[in-house]
Design a protein around this motif. Structure first.
Motif, mmCIF file in Angstrom:
data_model
loop_
_atom_site.group_PDB
_atom_site.id
_atom_site.type_symbol
_atom_site.label_atom_id
_atom_site.label_comp_id
_atom_site.label_asym_id
_atom_site.label_seq_id
_atom_site.Cartn_x
_atom_site.Cartn_y
_atom_site.Cartn_z
ATOM 1 N N CYS A 1 66.609 83.908 96.655
ATOM 2 C CA CYS A 1 67.411 82.985 95.876
ATOM 3 C C CYS A 1 67.214 81.568 96.402
ATOM 4 O O CYS A 1 66.648 81.362 97.478
ATOM 5 C CB CYS A 1 68.888 83.383 95.913
ATOM 6 N N LEU A 2 67.681 80.620 95.608
ATOM 7 C CA LEU A 2 67.571 79.208 95.968
ATOM 8 C C LEU A 2 68.944 78.565 95.883
ATOM 9 O O LEU A 2 69.696 78.790 94.915
ATOM 10 C CB LEU A 2 66.606 78.496 95.012
ATOM 11 N N ARG A 3 69.276 77.760 96.891
ATOM 12 C CA ARG A 3 70.560 77.075 96.927
ATOM 13 C C ARG A 3 70.336 75.566 96.901
ATOM 14 O O ARG A 3 69.205 75.088 96.979
ATOM 15 C CB ARG A 3 71.345 77.499 98.176
ATOM 16 N N ARG A 4 71.429 74.824 96.769
ATOM 17 C CA ARG A 4 71.317 73.370 96.621
ATOM 18 C C ARG A 4 70.487 72.742 97.739
ATOM 19 O O ARG A 4 69.689 71.821 97.498
ATOM 20 C CB ARG A 4 72.722 72.754 96.607
ATOM 21 N N ASP A 5 70.682 73.237 98.961
ATOM 22 C CA ASP A 5 69.954 72.658 100.099
ATOM 23 C C ASP A 5 68.444 72.776 99.930
ATOM 24 O O ASP A 5 67.679 71.972 100.481
ATOM 25 C CB ASP A 5 70.373 73.321 101.400
ATOM 26 N N ASP A 6 67.996 73.804 99.208
ATOM 27 C CA ASP A 6 66.562 74.008 99.041
ATOM 28 C C ASP A 6 65.932 72.934 98.169
ATOM 29 O O ASP A 6 64.705 72.722 98.224
ATOM 30 C CB ASP A 6 66.303 75.382 98.427
ATOM 31 N N PHE A 7 66.732 72.270 97.373
ATOM 32 C CA PHE A 7 66.200 71.217 96.509
ATOM 33 C C PHE A 7 66.360 69.834 97.133
ATOM 34 O O PHE A 7 65.797 68.867 96.632
ATOM 35 C CB PHE A 7 66.917 71.251 95.149
ATOM 36 N N ALA A 8 67.155 69.758 98.221
ATOM 37 C CA ALA A 8 67.492 68.458 98.801
ATOM 38 C C ALA A 8 66.269 67.736 99.353
ATOM 39 O O ALA A 8 66.243 66.500 99.405
ATOM 40 C CB ALA A 8 68.536 68.637 99.897
ATOM 41 N N ARG A 9 65.245 68.507 99.782
ATOM 42 C CA ARG A 9 64.060 67.874 100.364
ATOM 43 C C ARG A 9 63.128 67.305 99.297
ATOM 44 O O ARG A 9 62.165 66.608 99.619
ATOM 45 C CB ARG A 9 63.290 68.888 101.208
ATOM 46 N N LEU A 10 63.387 67.607 98.014
ATOM 47 C CA LEU A 10 62.511 67.174 96.937
ATOM 48 C C LEU A 10 62.982 65.838 96.378
ATOM 49 O O LEU A 10 64.186 65.566 96.300
ATOM 50 C CB LEU A 10 62.502 68.224 95.819
#
Length: 546
Positions: A70-79
């Protein structure tokens, strides 16, 4: 009394690498393209390539269970914003669904109760024995194990296994029923990405001191009188996180290196666990000239706290040069220091004979120093590997292997036939190639002891060649080959579950041929190496700074 052999076990080695069975074996291109920051993708791909990951076209099969994909908000923060928007669109198009801020993979997790068994009958319904072998070797590389019925079982809490597209197509063409059975068991067709084939890797290779001691002790119980040991430098061990993958990927070179702190634990532990067993420590090096001439290559040859010094250590009076790269130099000045240290520490050299140059040097320049280092002189024929001599003027390489390149190719072709007559012919060819070396060593060292090791597939003829040459010892272990011939499993071969399994198989084969296996106590008497009393830790009087 029948002829007897002693067995040396080599559980670690310099080359093979550990593969964690709990790590993912497939990375979707969707995750790499959309969840790794653009500025990091080149570096990430370079790391994965260095760790042996390969491109996987669409059409492979993946069986996976126990991973939190799964993917959580933190996983998109680096983008950055544009990559975030791109990733949201790509995930939705691929069937990912979001709820409460968490994106869930559309890939179903396999039912462990159904997925954890691949029956022998199913795998044997593949008409191609070669395909059976490839499939079983790949699955046992990932961590599947063979049970008493010849079925493959998964026994761990998480499961990730991947079959590449070309193998899947072979299975589909050969036996559609097998392909359909895999789908019914939970294997799913994959998009493009990367996969880990596990080349030159094993889920059973011991790298920690605890595992090395445990595997060595088990090998001694299985019949090994001598344990040949390496250690690995794990200081660069790290992990790589790919968002959405569900688990990190371990990274690190697992570099062959003499790690003194590890030997401080290993040697005393082995003395307690298997006091009669002889210890043979590697002195090999990898790297530049400074590494090959470093005093670190002898610093571990000493008494240990509560334990005597190792009885044996490796020595090669000549350069070790692999055509594909690597190896190490052994210049004369360095060898003189090594031999002086050996004598002071009471350690007997075992000459690892990689090539004809080493043979020539041993019987000429180094004959007297070797005899002065203890009798009988010990030799290990490192046969079946490519070795080359570098011309000092042109720099060109000439074949210097104990078994020439053309003969190695012919032996490999014969072994692929898996026929008794072809295997016997391979053994005769190997013995004919090695006989001049054996005769040379016997002629110059009348009471020497000669052992033999073969790499990889040549394990199949190891015993027969040693018998034909009337040798004294045989070495086997994960250092030299990761597989085990097993008639119970489809295809007849699988990954060994450890060196102890290989030792046991060799012992049973020799006993079946009418040969006796020498115990560690008998080998000590034969080599004049009595068990030494426990000593306080002490370095030689002229110990060098490392």
């Amino acid at each position: 009394m029948s002829k007897a052999f002693y067995i040396t076990a080599a559980p670690v080695g310099a080359v093979p690498k550990y593969l964690d069975p709990l790590e993912p074996k497939f990375i979707s291109g969707l995750l790499l393209d959309n969840l790794v920051p653009d500025a990091k993708i080149a570096e990430t791909l370079q790391i994965l390539k260095r760790e042996g990951w390969e491109t996987a076209p669409a059409g492979g099969l993946l069986l996976q269970a126990g991973y939190d994909e799964c993917l959580r908000r933190d996983d998109f923060a680096r983008l950055n914003e544009s990559q975030q928007a791109k990733s949201f669109h790509a995930l939705e198009a691929a069937g990912w669904r979001v709820g409460n801020g968490v994106w869930q993979s559309p890939r179903p997790q396999a039912d462990m109760s159904r997925a954890c068994l691949l029956p022998r009958a199913l795998l044997e319904s593949l008409s191609s024995r070669q395909l059976q072998r490839q499939l079983v070797l790949l699955l046992t590389t990932f961590g599947w194990e063979c049970n008493m019925h010849g079925d493959l079982e998964w026994r761990l809490e998480r499961l990730s296994s991947y079959l590449p597209a070309d193998m899947v197509e072979q299975i589909r063409s050969d036996a559609p029923a097998v392909f359909n059975a895999l789908l019914e068991a939970g294997w799913g067709v994959c998009e493009p990405g990367l996969w880990q084939p596990g080349k030159a890797r094993s889920p059973h290779l011991p790298l920690t001191t605890e595992r090395i001691v445990s595997d060595s002790t088990q090998s001694a119980l299985a019949g090994a009188a001598v344990i040949h040991l390496h250690t690995r430098d794990m200081q660069d061990l790290s992990s790589l996180r790919i968002p959405g993958l569900g688990a990190d990927i371990a990274t690190g070179s697992q570099r062959n290196q003499i790690v003194l702190e590890q030997y401080e634990d290993i040697v005393p532990a082995m003395r307690r666990a298997a006091p009669e067993t002889l210890l043979n420590l590697s002195t090999s090096a990898r790297g530049d000239r400074s590494a090959s001439q470093s005093p670190l290559r002898r610093a571990h040859l000493k008494p240990y706290a509560g334990a005597a010094a190792p009885e044996i250590a490796s020595l090669s009076p000549g350069a070790v040069v692999f055509q594909v790269g690597g190896g190490y130099d052994n210049p004369n000045a360095f060898l003189a220091e090594q031999l002086r240290h050996f004598r002071q520490a009471g350690v007997r050299p075992e000459i690892e004979v990689f090539n004809h140059t080493i043979t020539e040097n041993a019987v000429t320049l180094y004959r007297k120093p070797l005899e002065e280092s203890g009798l009988p002189v010990l030799f290990m024929l490192v046969a079946g590997v490519d070795q080359h001599r570098r011309d000092p003027v042109s720099g060109e390489l000439d074949d210097d292997s104990l078994i020439g390149g053309a003969s190695r190719k012919e032996i490999a072709k014969l072994l692929l036939q898996e026929e008794e007559t072809a295997t016997a012919a391979a053994a005769r060819l190997a013995a004919d190639q090695l006989r001049p070396t054996v005769e040379t060593l016997r002629r110059h060292f009348l009471n020497c002891r000669i052992s033999l090791l073969f790499p990889g597939a040549m394990h199949a003829i190891l015993a027969d060649v040693a018998i034909a040459l009337q040798l004294d010892g045989i070495r086997v272990g994960l250092e030299d080959g990761l597989n085990l011939l097993d008639p119970l499993v489809p295809g007849g071969i699988r990954k060994a579950r450890g060196t102890a399994e290989q030792v046991k198989a060799l012992r049973l084969e020799l006993e079946d041929k009418g040969y006796r296996i020498l115990s560690a106590e008998e080998v000590r008497r034969d080599l004049d190496m009595r068990v030494q009393p426990a000593l306080a830790a002490a370095a030689p009087a002229d110990a060098e700074t490392i």
